[in-house]
Design a protein around this motif. Structure first.
Motif, PDB file in Angstrom:
ATOM      1  N   GLU A  51     -25.411 -18.070  -9.519  1.00  0.00           N
ATOM      2  CA  GLU A  51     -26.377 -18.373 -10.580  1.00  0.00           C
ATOM      3  C   GLU A  51     -27.380 -17.235 -10.723  1.00  0.00           C
ATOM      4  O   GLU A  51     -27.769 -16.865 -11.831  1.00  0.00           O
ATOM      5  N   ILE A  52     -27.785 -16.671  -9.588  1.00  0.00           N
ATOM      6  CA  ILE A  52     -28.701 -15.528  -9.615  1.00  0.00           C
ATOM      7  C   ILE A  52     -28.023 -14.325 -10.267  1.00  0.00           C
ATOM      8  O   ILE A  52     -28.634 -13.582 -11.041  1.00  0.00           O
ATOM      9  N   LEU A  53     -26.735 -14.144  -9.953  1.00  0.00           N
ATOM     10  CA  LEU A  53     -25.974 -13.022 -10.507  1.00  0.00           C
ATOM     11  C   LEU A  53     -25.531 -13.281 -11.944  1.00  0.00           C
ATOM     12  O   LEU A  53     -24.992 -12.385 -12.600  1.00  0.00           O
ATOM     13  N   ASN A  54     -25.734 -14.519 -12.396  1.00  0.00           N
ATOM     14  CA  ASN A  54     -25.367 -14.924 -13.757  1.00  0.00           C
ATOM     15  C   ASN A  54     -23.871 -14.748 -14.022  1.00  0.00           C
ATOM     16  O   ASN A  54     -23.447 -14.195 -15.038  1.00  0.00           O
ATOM     17  N   ILE A  55     -23.069 -15.214 -13.076  1.00  0.00           N
ATOM     18  CA  ILE A  55     -21.620 -15.172 -13.244  1.00  0.00           C
ATOM     19  C   ILE A  55     -21.040 -16.536 -12.888  1.00  0.00           C
ATOM     20  O   ILE A  55     -21.723 -17.382 -12.301  1.00  0.00           O
ATOM     21  N   LYS A  56     -19.786 -16.739 -13.250  1.00  0.00           N
ATOM     22  CA  LYS A  56     -19.093 -17.978 -12.917  1.00  0.00           C
ATOM     23  C   LYS A  56     -18.161 -17.727 -11.737  1.00  0.00           C
ATOM     24  O   LYS A  56     -17.739 -16.600 -11.490  1.00  0.00           O
ATOM     25  N   ILE A  57     -17.851 -18.793 -11.035  1.00  0.00           N
ATOM     26  CA  ILE A  57     -17.006 -18.650  -9.853  1.00  0.00           C
ATOM     27  C   ILE A  57     -16.039 -19.823  -9.763  1.00  0.00           C
ATOM     28  O   ILE A  57     -16.336 -20.927 -10.235  1.00  0.00           O
ATOM     29  N   TRP A  58     -14.879 -19.563  -9.172  1.00  0.00           N
ATOM     30  CA  TRP A  58     -13.907 -20.617  -8.904  1.00  0.00           C
ATOM     31  C   TRP A  58     -13.972 -20.966  -7.427  1.00  0.00           C
ATOM     32  O   TRP A  58     -14.168 -20.086  -6.585  1.00  0.00           O
ATOM     33  N   TRP A  83       5.061 -23.401  -3.269  1.00  0.00           N
ATOM     34  CA  TRP A  83       4.271 -22.332  -2.660  1.00  0.00           C
ATOM     35  C   TRP A  83       3.784 -21.328  -3.697  1.00  0.00           C
ATOM     36  O   TRP A  83       2.623 -20.920  -3.678  1.00  0.00           O
ATOM     37  N   LEU A  84       4.643 -20.935  -4.612  1.00  0.00           N
ATOM     38  CA  LEU A  84       4.333 -19.832  -5.520  1.00  0.00           C
ATOM     39  C   LEU A  84       3.077 -20.068  -6.360  1.00  0.00           C
ATOM     40  O   LEU A  84       2.175 -19.226  -6.355  1.00  0.00           O
ATOM     41  N   PRO A  85       2.959 -21.183  -7.104  1.00  0.00           N
ATOM     42  CA  PRO A  85       1.752 -21.359  -7.925  1.00  0.00           C
ATOM     43  C   PRO A  85       0.478 -21.500  -7.109  1.00  0.00           C
ATOM     44  O   PRO A  85      -0.593 -21.060  -7.548  1.00  0.00           O
ATOM     45  N   HIS A  86       0.570 -22.090  -5.917  1.00  0.00           N
ATOM     46  CA  HIS A  86      -0.622 -22.264  -5.091  1.00  0.00           C
ATOM     47  C   HIS A  86      -1.122 -20.923  -4.550  1.00  0.00           C
ATOM     48  O   HIS A  86      -2.323 -20.637  -4.586  1.00  0.00           O
ATOM     49  N   ILE A  87      -0.206 -20.105  -4.059  1.00  0.00           N
ATOM     50  CA  ILE A  87      -0.620 -18.813  -3.505  1.00  0.00           C
ATOM     51  C   ILE A  87      -1.085 -17.886  -4.619  1.00  0.00           C
ATOM     52  O   ILE A  87      -2.031 -17.106  -4.448  1.00  0.00           O
ATOM     53  N   GLU A  88      -0.452 -17.979  -5.783  1.00  0.00           N
ATOM     54  CA  GLU A  88      -0.854 -17.138  -6.912  1.00  0.00           C
ATOM     55  C   GLU A  88      -2.279 -17.474  -7.346  1.00  0.00           C
ATOM     56  O   GLU A  88      -3.095 -16.579  -7.587  1.00  0.00           O
ATOM     57  N   LYS A  89      -2.588 -18.754  -7.422  1.00  0.00           N
ATOM     58  CA  LYS A  89      -3.941 -19.174  -7.807  1.00  0.00           C
ATOM     59  C   LYS A  89      -4.965 -18.725  -6.772  1.00  0.00           C
ATOM     60  O   LYS A  89      -6.056 -18.242  -7.120  1.00  0.00           O
ATOM     61  N   ALA A  90      -4.627 -18.869  -5.494  1.00  0.00           N
ATOM     62  CA  ALA A  90      -5.555 -18.490  -4.426  1.00  0.00           C
ATOM     63  C   ALA A  90      -5.836 -16.988  -4.440  1.00  0.00           C
ATOM     64  O   ALA A  90      -6.980 -16.552  -4.257  1.00  0.00           O
ATOM     65  N   LEU A  91      -4.802 -16.179  -4.667  1.00  0.00           N
ATOM     66  CA  LEU A  91      -4.977 -14.725  -4.713  1.00  0.00           C
ATOM     67  C   LEU A  91      -5.814 -14.312  -5.922  1.00  0.00           C
ATOM     68  O   LEU A  91      -6.698 -13.451  -5.817  1.00  0.00           O
ATOM     69  N   ASN A  92      -5.531 -14.919  -7.063  1.00  0.00           N
ATOM     70  CA  ASN A  92      -6.291 -14.600  -8.274  1.00  0.00           C
ATOM     71  C   ASN A  92      -7.765 -14.959  -8.103  1.00  0.00           C
ATOM     72  O   ASN A  92      -8.653 -14.233  -8.563  1.00  0.00           O
ATOM     73  N   THR A  93      -8.020 -16.085  -7.440  1.00  0.00           N
ATOM     74  CA  THR A  93      -9.398 -16.510  -7.196  1.00  0.00           C
ATOM     75  C   THR A  93     -10.112 -15.526  -6.277  1.00  0.00           C
ATOM     76  O   THR A  93     -11.268 -15.155  -6.515  1.00  0.00           O
ATOM     77  N   LEU A  94      -9.422 -15.099  -5.225  1.00  0.00           N
ATOM     78  CA  LEU A  94     -10.011 -14.140  -4.284  1.00  0.00           C
ATOM     79  C   LEU A  94     -10.412 -12.851  -4.987  1.00  0.00           C
ATOM     80  O   LEU A  94     -11.540 -12.366  -4.825  1.00  0.00           O
ATOM     81  N   MET A  95      -9.510 -12.289  -5.773  1.00  0.00           N
ATOM     82  CA  MET A  95      -9.789 -11.010  -6.417  1.00  0.00           C
ATOM     83  C   MET A  95     -10.832 -11.151  -7.525  1.00  0.00           C
ATOM     84  O   MET A  95     -11.652 -10.258  -7.734  1.00  0.00           O
ATOM     85  N   ARG A  96     -10.814 -12.273  -8.212  1.00  0.00           N
ATOM     86  CA  ARG A  96     -11.775 -12.497  -9.298  1.00  0.00           C
ATOM     87  C   ARG A  96     -13.193 -12.641  -8.763  1.00  0.00           C
ATOM     88  O   ARG A  96     -14.149 -12.106  -9.332  1.00  0.00           O
ATOM     89  N   ASP A  97     -13.338 -13.373  -7.651  1.00  0.00           N
ATOM     90  CA  ASP A  97     -14.664 -13.687  -7.113  1.00  0.00           C
ATOM     91  C   ASP A  97     -14.980 -12.880  -5.856  1.00  0.00           C
ATOM     92  O   ASP A  97     -15.781 -13.303  -5.017  1.00  0.00           O
ATOM     93  N   TYR A  98     -14.361 -11.728  -5.739  1.00  0.00           N
ATOM     94  CA  TYR A  98     -14.470 -10.924  -4.517  1.00  0.00           C
ATOM     95  C   TYR A  98     -15.920 -10.588  -4.164  1.00  0.00           C
ATOM     96  O   TYR A  98     -16.360 -10.809  -3.035  1.00  0.00           O
ATOM     97  N   THR A  99     -16.675 -10.084  -5.124  1.00  0.00           N
ATOM     98  CA  THR A  99     -18.036  -9.631  -4.827  1.00  0.00           C
ATOM     99  C   THR A  99     -18.965 -10.757  -4.381  1.00  0.00           C
ATOM    100  O   THR A  99     -19.613 -10.643  -3.328  1.00  0.00           O
ATOM    101  N   PRO A 100     -19.090 -11.863  -5.127  1.00  0.00           N
ATOM    102  CA  PRO A 100     -20.007 -12.917  -4.674  1.00  0.00           C
ATOM    103  C   PRO A 100     -19.594 -13.550  -3.351  1.00  0.00           C
ATOM    104  O   PRO A 100     -20.453 -13.886  -2.527  1.00  0.00           O
ATOM    105  N   VAL A 101     -18.290 -13.703  -3.128  1.00  0.00           N
ATOM    106  CA  VAL A 101     -17.833 -14.311  -1.877  1.00  0.00           C
ATOM    107  C   VAL A 101     -18.184 -13.418  -0.691  1.00  0.00           C
ATOM    108  O   VAL A 101     -18.705 -13.886   0.331  1.00  0.00           O
ATOM    109  N   LEU A 102     -17.916 -12.112  -0.814  1.00  0.00           N
ATOM    110  CA  LEU A 102     -18.231 -11.216   0.298  1.00  0.00           C
ATOM    111  C   LEU A 102     -19.735 -11.054   0.481  1.00  0.00           C
ATOM    112  O   LEU A 102     -20.215 -10.938   1.612  1.00  0.00           O
TER     113      LEU A 102
END
Length: 211
Positions: free
Chosen positions: A39-46, A56-75
């Protein structure tokens, strides 16, 4: 796909994804802190995705996409909670490994190809010629990755030239490490293609089946 899921590097990535899911799924406090940060960074997150499920395929694909998309706020959040959460230190170290992220980018591109193939084969009224065409297209795309990285991986390679990813400093970005990743990339692509060929080896072409 077992060829990918059982790869040593993929197991490390899977451990990281499971750790992120547990941290933000089972700790309302951690999830609240992360939401306050974005909220401070004014971005959305999953919310980090669960790897459970029968497919397995759709679950791992979603998890990887989420990691890369939200990399900065999570770290950023993990860095801010190092003193209070011991698990954050381990996950932070893994997530900052340049070769680890390169592998994630590679898997993302491969999964995109496999997802398209899977969806085509699941279409109502799919014919043998169209299935074989989808299979051959997938093989051509995987073969081309040996020289053409693909959108996700190419973007990541460009973004990490200064040893940072989304402003986060990375570890182990030496040319030697990148050369090592290139070998892993070649081996994985070859293995995935061989696995696909084995799955389709008993499928006859229309001409062959009519003989």
């Amino acid at each position: 796909m077992e060829t990918i899921s059982q790869h040593a590097n993929m197991k490390k990535v899977t451990d990281l994804l499971r750790g992120l899911y547990k941290q933000y799924h089972y700790s309302p406090k951690a999830w609240r802190e992360l939401r306050e940060l974005v909220e401070i960074l004014n971005i959305k997150i999953w919310k980090p995705a669960n790897l459970g499920g029968t497919r397995w395929l759709p679950h791992i694909e979603k998890a990887l996409n989420t990691l890369m998309r939200d990399y900065t706020p999570v770290l950023t959040h993990m860095e801010n909670t190092l003193e209070t959460r011991s698990a954050s230190a381990d996950m932070l170290g893994r997530a900052r490994q340049c070769t680890q992220l390169l592998f994630v980018g590679l898997v993302q591109v491969i999964l995109q190809v496999l997802s398209c193939l899977s969806l085509k084969l699941q279409e109502d009224g799919v014919t043998l010629p169209s299935a074989l065409h989808a299979f051959e297209t997938a093989l051509l795309l995987l073969t081309s990755m040996a020289t053409t990285p693909g959108e996700c991986l190419e973007r990541f390679l460009e973004d990490t030239e200064d040893e940072h990813f989304h402003s986060v400093p990375l570890h182990n970005c030496s040319q030697e490490s990148r050369d090592g990743f290139a070998r892993v990339k070649t081996e994985l692509l070859d293995t995935v293609q061989e696995s696909l060929r084995k799955r389709f080896k008993d499928v006859e072409t229309p001409c062959e089946s009519s003989r």
